[in-house]
Design a protein around this motif. Structure first.
Motif, short mmCIF file in Angstrom:
data_model
loop_
_atom_site.label_atom_id
_atom_site.label_comp_id
_atom_site.label_asym_id
_atom_site.label_seq_id
_atom_site.Cartn_x
_atom_site.Cartn_y
_atom_site.Cartn_z
N PHE A 35 0.81 -1.22 0.00
CA PHE A 35 0.00 0.00 0.00
C PHE A 35 0.84 1.26 0.00
CE2 PHE A 35 -3.18 -2.84 2.24
CZ PHE A 35 -3.81 -3.14 1.05
N TYR A 73 -2.58 -8.04 -7.38
CA TYR A 73 -3.38 -6.99 -6.77
C TYR A 73 -3.16 -5.66 -7.51
CZ TYR A 73 -4.73 -3.41 -3.44
OH TYR A 73 -5.30 -2.31 -2.86
N ARG A 80 -9.19 -1.42 -12.19
CA ARG A 80 -10.21 -0.58 -11.57
C ARG A 80 -10.03 0.88 -12.02
NH1 ARG A 80 -10.51 2.59 -7.35
NH2 ARG A 80 -8.37 2.19 -6.71
N PHE A 85 -10.80 6.29 -14.15
CA PHE A 85 -10.25 7.48 -14.79
C PHE A 85 -10.72 7.61 -16.24
CE2 PHE A 85 -6.42 7.26 -11.68
CZ PHE A 85 -7.21 7.81 -10.68
N GLY A 133 0.90 14.76 -13.48
CA GLY A 133 0.50 15.45 -12.25
C GLY A 133 -0.89 15.10 -11.77
N LYS A 134 -1.67 14.41 -12.59
CA LYS A 134 -3.05 14.10 -12.21
C LYS A 134 -3.20 12.69 -11.66
CE LYS A 134 -4.58 18.07 -13.35
NZ LYS A 134 -5.67 18.48 -14.19
N ILE A 135 -2.30 11.80 -12.05
CA ILE A 135 -2.36 10.45 -11.52
C ILE A 135 -1.03 10.17 -10.83
CG2 ILE A 135 -2.72 8.01 -12.06
CD1 ILE A 135 -4.13 8.78 -14.58
N GLN A 139 0.16 4.70 -9.32
CA GLN A 139 -1.10 4.32 -9.99
C GLN A 139 -0.92 4.25 -11.51
OE1 GLN A 139 -4.30 6.90 -8.65
NE2 GLN A 139 -4.68 5.58 -6.89
N MET B 260 -7.28 21.63 -8.55
CA MET B 260 -7.53 21.32 -9.96
C MET B 260 -6.30 20.75 -10.65
SD MET B 260 -10.65 21.96 -10.30
CE MET B 260 -11.81 22.69 -9.18
N GLU B 261 -5.11 21.12 -10.15
CA GLU B 261 -3.88 20.68 -10.82
C GLU B 261 -3.37 19.35 -10.27
OE1 GLU B 261 -1.30 23.94 -10.10
OE2 GLU B 261 -2.11 25.15 -11.75
N SER B 262 -3.90 18.91 -9.14
CA SER B 262 -3.34 17.72 -8.49
C SER B 262 -4.27 16.52 -8.71
CB SER B 262 -3.17 18.02 -7.01
OG SER B 262 -4.45 18.15 -6.44
N PRO B 263 -3.86 15.36 -8.23
CA PRO B 263 -4.71 14.18 -8.44
C PRO B 263 -6.09 14.28 -7.78
CG PRO B 263 -2.49 13.53 -7.83
CD PRO B 263 -2.56 15.01 -7.65
N VAL B 265 -8.53 16.08 -8.33
CA VAL B 265 -9.59 16.32 -9.30
C VAL B 265 -9.97 15.04 -10.06
CG1 VAL B 265 -8.11 16.96 -11.24
CG2 VAL B 265 -10.32 18.07 -10.98
N MET B 266 -9.12 14.02 -9.98
CA MET B 266 -9.41 12.78 -10.71
C MET B 266 -10.53 11.99 -10.03
SD MET B 266 -7.50 12.72 -13.36
CE MET B 266 -7.51 11.05 -14.00
N CYS B 267 -10.78 12.25 -8.75
CA CYS B 267 -11.73 11.41 -8.02
C CYS B 267 -12.86 12.18 -7.33
CB CYS B 267 -11.01 10.57 -6.97
SG CYS B 267 -9.92 9.34 -7.68
N ASN B 279 -15.34 9.17 -8.13
CA ASN B 279 -14.67 8.00 -7.54
C ASN B 279 -14.50 8.10 -6.03
OD1 ASN B 279 -14.29 6.83 -10.11
ND2 ASN B 279 -12.55 8.18 -10.44
N GLN B 312 -2.44 6.11 3.40
CA GLN B 312 -2.19 4.68 3.60
C GLN B 312 -1.72 4.38 5.02
OE1 GLN B 312 -3.21 2.60 1.41
NE2 GLN B 312 -3.57 4.07 -0.21
N GLN B 313 -1.25 5.41 5.71
CA GLN B 313 -0.84 5.24 7.11
C GLN B 313 -2.09 5.14 7.99
OE1 GLN B 313 2.47 5.16 7.73
NE2 GLN B 313 1.97 4.49 9.81
N GLY B 317 -4.72 0.49 2.37
CA GLY B 317 -5.56 -0.14 1.37
C GLY B 317 -6.64 0.77 0.83
N ASN B 319 -8.55 3.59 -1.26
CA ASN B 319 -8.32 3.97 -2.66
C ASN B 319 -7.79 5.39 -2.79
OD1 ASN B 319 -9.02 1.55 -3.83
ND2 ASN B 319 -11.20 2.03 -3.83
N PRO B 321 -5.00 7.83 -2.86
CA PRO B 321 -3.54 7.72 -2.93
C PRO B 321 -2.88 8.86 -2.16
CG PRO B 321 -4.37 8.70 -4.94
CD PRO B 321 -5.57 8.48 -4.04
#
Lengths: 188, 341
Positions: A35, A73, A80, A85, A133-135, A139, B260-263, B265-267, B279, B312-313, B317, B319, B321
């Motif tokens: 993780f 995994y 997923r 995405f 920068g988005k993912i 990942q 908006m510039e970082s991850p 916004v993906m979820c 997500n 994760q700390q 697990g 989702n 990140p």
């Protein structure tokens, strides 16, 4: 049975037990859930070549090992994320729609892990967005692993075995590896 | 706000300490009619079982007391028990009759409770769609009514005295929705929509918990149900339905830009901005919520920073990140998120 025969039999049994133990160990590693794995320290962008032609004869490209590909995994996380995405929005479930298919042998920008990584992070002309920068890096590697599993490049030990959705192509784990064909023209 | 403060002062010390739980998650302190029915059934069962236990124990003691004793002439094994025990068939018949009566009684009590649970009048009830996901709760109010619908996560507000119909769904694995103070538990089965009706009769903050093992962080999949007076609820609903506040100052503006510039916004979704992903939890009114990470941490700036930097700390697990940001950007992001009232 003679004493020697018994002894030999015991020897075989020992070998078998050792083999079984080894197999179990590999299986553990396959399912390990890392993780808080630090992101792979690689420089894929520099390692990527978009042309096979080189002056003085082609040199082999530096290889990048994608740890996610050794781990079932991580690959299923990639699967997923492929939906989460919205990769499916253009590539469908590998068969392609307005984006190219990913489960066939045609790779416009290369099929090696570092190529797929670079295509996701840098984006590609004619529609592929850049996800720089988005993912998070870890990942992206998971998605790379899953994308490669669609064309059969991952063994059945780590490729996903069954999806929740209907797929005409069957599970990734059962696909034979495609012989990659680099082509510079977008495919219909 | 008063509810939030009350919760923060009474419960949050316990969150970090040992005695996590106590009054606000307790099936024996019903805060609504449905839990009341369950509580009554529980008392009947407890009383019946206590009587049965006492009777069995008493019979056992009597049997010991009346057991044939060995004398100097006889050994204990060869005493009067060689033939059929006299009077035993009568005792067995009485025992069987009492057991049958007791079990039938419990059966009747159970059926009556079920009927009572199903009999909750649902007129003018509010409908909430609840999705159980690994490992958080997504709630959609007024589903199917685009002008009124809004989304929140891990915190349900409901009006006291009004029936609430929960439509329970799961896109991943089986979960179970359980608020012991308000209603019996109900599983969320992928591919099915199940409904659970409840009514809170006492205002309060009730903790709920996933009650069906659903993976690594099943234990940290909690939520709060905040039952408040209808007027207060209307106010909350109105605030939740609004789009997110525009950033007011430079720090908040920078924070929105970082988002908006970082991850992120993906979820996540923030209504009124370009962030529109589904997500993870909807963050439009994040600052109005009491906890983050599905009841795992109190919603404070520090915990939020820790959660963003290393989730994760906190919940291995999950989702979510880890999002590594330069210190200035993280501070700006936190300032922006704290402004999302």
């Amino acid at each position: 049975m003679s004493a020697a025969g018994k002894c030999r039999e015991r020897g075989y049994a020992r070998v078998l037990v050792c083999c079984a133990a080894l197999v179990t160990l590999t299986a553990c590693e396959r399912e390990a859930r890392r993780f808080d794995e630090p992101a792979a320290k690689s420089a894929p962008a520099e390692a990527v070549r978009l042309s096979p032609l080189q002056p003085g004869g082609a040199m082999p490209a530096p290889q990048t090992r994608n740890r996610a590909e050794d781990n079932a995994y991580a690959v299923s996380q990639g699967q997923r994320l492929f939906t989460a995405f919205n990769c499916v929005g253009c590539h469908a479930h590998g068969g392609g729609s307005i984006g190219p298919a990913l489960m066939d042998d045609k790779w416009i920008y290369g099929h090696e892990p570092q190529n797929v990584y670079a295509s996701i992070v840098q984006g590609r002309p004619n529609g592929m967005p850049s996800f720089a920068g988005k993912i998070p890096e870890a990942q992206v590697w998971q998605i790379v692993a899953y994308v490669r599993s669609m064309a059969g490049y991952l063994g059945s030990a780590t490729a996903p075995s069954r999806t929740d959705s209907i797929s005409a192509a069957g599970p990734e784990a059962t696909r034979d590896p495609q012989t990659p064909r680099h082509t510079s023209t977008p495919q219909p | 706000m008063s509810v939030r403060l009350a919760y923060a002062s009474s419960v949050l010390p316990a969150l970090s300490g040992a005695a996590y739980g106590a009054p606000f998650q307790n099936a024996l302190l019903p805060g609504g009619i449905q839990a009341d029915h369950v509580h009554t059934l529980w008392l009947i069962m407890l009383a019946t079982c206590a009587v049965v236990f006492a009777a069995v124990f008493a019979a056992f003691l009597i049997a010991l007391w009346r057991a044939p004793r060995a004398t100097e002439e006889t050994s204990p094994q060869t005493s009067r028990t060689t033939g059929a025990e006299r009077g035993s068939s009568r005792a067995v018949a009485i025992g069987a009759a009492l057991s049958t009566a007791g079990l039938l009684g419990l059966l009747v009590a159970s059926v009556v409770t079920d009927r009572a649970l199903a009999g909750l009048p649902l007129k003018d009830g509010i409908v909430i769609e609840v999705n159980g996901l690994q490992w958080w709760w997504q709630a959609t109010y007024s589903p199917g009514d685009p002008a009124r619908t809004f989304e929140t996560a891990n915190e349900l507000h409901i009006p006291v005295g009004k029936p609430v119909v929960l439509k329970l769904q799961s896109p991943d694995v089986i979960h179970s929705f359980w608020v012991p103070n308000l209603a019996p538990k109900k599983d969320l089965i992928p591919g099915h929509t199940l409904t659970l009706a409840l009514r809170a009769d006492k205002p309060g903050v009730y903790r709920g918990q996933c009650a069906e093992f659903c993976g690594y962080q099943h234990a940290k999949m909690a939520f709060l149900v905040i039952a408040e007076e209808p007027a207060q609820y209307e106010q909350w609903e109105k605030a939740q339905r609004a789009s997110a506040k525009e950033p007011a100052d430079a720090a908040q503006k920078r924070g929105q830009q970082v988002f908006m510039e970082s991850p992120c916004v993906m979820c996540h979704t923030i209504q009124g901005t370009a962030a529109n992903a589904k997500n993870g939890p909807d963050l439009t009114h994040l600052a109005s919520r009491t906890t983050i990470a599905a009841g795992t941490l109190p919603n404070t700036r520090g915990h939020l920073a820790g959660w963003i930097s290393n989730p994760q700390q906190v919940k291995p697990g999950t989702n979510m990140p880890a999002v590594t940001l330069p210190a200035d950007d993280l501070q700006a992001l936190l300032t922006y998120l704290e402004s999302l009232q």
